[in-house]
Design an enzyme around this catalytic site. Structure first.
Site, PDB file in Angstrom:
ATOM      1  N   ASP A 156     -15.318 -23.318 -15.115  1.00  0.00           N
ATOM      2  CA  ASP A 156     -14.511 -22.236 -15.690  1.00  0.00           C
ATOM      3  C   ASP A 156     -15.495 -21.250 -16.309  1.00  0.00           C
ATOM      4  O   ASP A 156     -16.364 -21.654 -17.096  1.00  0.00           O
ATOM      5  CB  ASP A 156     -13.568 -22.819 -16.749  1.00  0.00           C
ATOM      6  CG  ASP A 156     -12.683 -21.773 -17.412  1.00  0.00           C
ATOM      7  OD1 ASP A 156     -12.931 -20.567 -17.226  1.00  0.00           O
ATOM      8  OD2 ASP A 156     -11.750 -22.156 -18.136  1.00  0.00           O
ATOM      9  N   CYS A 179     -15.642 -21.503 -20.146  1.00  0.00           N
ATOM     10  CA  CYS A 179     -15.879 -22.784 -20.808  1.00  0.00           C
ATOM     11  C   CYS A 179     -17.297 -22.824 -21.368  1.00  0.00           C
ATOM     12  O   CYS A 179     -18.271 -22.584 -20.642  1.00  0.00           O
ATOM     13  CB  CYS A 179     -15.660 -23.932 -19.816  1.00  0.00           C
ATOM     14  SG  CYS A 179     -16.289 -25.524 -20.357  1.00  0.00           S
ATOM     15  N   CYS A 182     -19.576 -25.260 -19.605  1.00  0.00           N
ATOM     16  CA  CYS A 182     -19.875 -24.757 -18.262  1.00  0.00           C
ATOM     17  C   CYS A 182     -20.981 -23.709 -18.335  1.00  0.00           C
ATOM     18  O   CYS A 182     -21.875 -23.660 -17.483  1.00  0.00           O
ATOM     19  CB  CYS A 182     -18.628 -24.153 -17.620  1.00  0.00           C
ATOM     20  SG  CYS A 182     -17.272 -25.314 -17.343  1.00  0.00           S
ATOM     21  N   ARG A 234      -9.205 -22.987 -16.479  1.00  0.00           N
ATOM     22  CA  ARG A 234      -8.331 -23.901 -17.211  1.00  0.00           C
ATOM     23  C   ARG A 234      -7.006 -23.273 -17.621  1.00  0.00           C
ATOM     24  O   ARG A 234      -5.996 -23.967 -17.726  1.00  0.00           O
ATOM     25  CB  ARG A 234      -9.048 -24.411 -18.460  1.00  0.00           C
ATOM     26  CG  ARG A 234     -10.247 -25.294 -18.173  1.00  0.00           C
ATOM     27  CD  ARG A 234     -11.099 -25.463 -19.420  1.00  0.00           C
ATOM     28  NE  ARG A 234     -11.655 -24.191 -19.861  1.00  0.00           N
ATOM     29  CZ  ARG A 234     -11.713 -23.793 -21.120  1.00  0.00           C
ATOM     30  NH1 ARG A 234     -11.244 -24.573 -22.074  1.00  0.00           N
ATOM     31  NH2 ARG A 234     -12.243 -22.632 -21.433  1.00  0.00           N
TER      32      ARG A 234
END
Length: 284
Positions: free
Chosen positions: A158, A161, A164, A188
């Site tokens: 994502d 994120c 991430c 998400r």
């Protein structure tokens, strides 16, 4: 484990159906030996075996019997299990075991206590590998130079994120250790959200790798041009089918799933472990 009779349809459907949940930005995987870490298995699970491509006649007969008794229970596969008289049934990424007469269903994982082999988890791993193979090559790849690639890890990511972004900021460290990262999108917040639109913008950019890096650095990309087709929705759906609950989610070459950020050196260690011959794994 729980036993269910066919009349308790709601419980059976709930036990082997994939419930939708909201994914989170998963924290790093706990350090080995920490209180938060799961205790390691005594023996390594065997690598997943090849999926059965065609149902046996008796499995097809059992499927028909189950469908007749429970029309709302749609199964994706029915195959003989390792235990004589039991059949492994699957709906999405959820597994169960049904008696040959179709009267009982066992909800839970099947484990060989003599060898430590996690039979149900092996089926899940093969399911993930098959699903990724069927999805095709629509991904964004950050690979080491030709000749240095040793392993490819698929990462559902994502752009918003935090973990991430941390993983991506260290992409060179993974590549230096021979690890190629193949990204698939899992916004998400779901279809129509700003994260989803940014993922589409990345895909529709002339330089996808550069655009992904910018998006993960917090740069807001222009909207994707009208008519640009992207795999974002298909990848988002695939992540859900594979049981994703947080990003980043890594799928290793053997189908094993690792949830959360893992530093490059620890990931390389895990990849080395799963590639060892069985004899080396069992050595003291």
């Amino acid at each position: 484990m729980l036993l269910f009779r066919p009349g308790r349809l709601a419980l059976i459907c709930a036990s082997i159906s994939l419930a939708a949940t909201t994914a989170s930005c998963a924290p790093p995987m706990p350090e080995p030996g920490s209180p938060q870490a799961q205790p390691p298995a005594k023996t390594e699970a065997a690598p997943p075996t090849a999926a059965v491509k065609q149902e046996t006649p008796d499995a097809a007969e059992l499927r028909a019997r189950l469908t007749k008794a429970m029309p709302d229970l749609v199964l994706d596969s029915v195959h003989p299990a390792a235990i004589p008289g039991l059949y492994e049934v699957r709906r999405g990424s959820m597994f169960g075991y049904v008696s040959a007469d179709g009267k009982y269903l066992i909800s839970g994982d099947l484990v060989n206590l003599e060898t430590g082999e996690e039979l149900t988890e092996n089926s899940r791993r093969q399911l993930r590998l098959d699903a990724l193979a069927q999805h095709g090559s629509e991904s964004i790849e950050f690979f080491p130079p030709k000749g240095q690639l040793q392993n490819v890890v698929t990462v559902f990511t994502d752009v918003d994120c935090g973990y991430c972004r941390k993983l991506h900021s260290e992409i060179a460290s993974y590549n230096d250790l021979g690890i190629g990262i193949r990204y698939m999108f899992y916004p998400r917040s779901g279809p129509g959200s700003e994260s989803f639109k940014q993922a589409e913008s990345v895909w529709c950019s002339m330089d996808r790798k550069g655009a992904l890096t910018k998006a993960k650095q917090g740069v807001h990309l222009p909207a994707a041009p009208e008519g640009c087709k992207t795999p974002v929705l298909a990848e988002y759906t695939l992540g859900g089918e594979l049981g994703l609950r947080g990003t980043p989610m890594m799928v290793l070459p053997n189908g094993e799933v690792v949830n959360g950020y893992v530093p490059a050196d620890r990931l390389a260690q895990r990849l080395a472990e799963i590639s060892l011959p069985a004899a080396a794994k069992s050595a003291p």
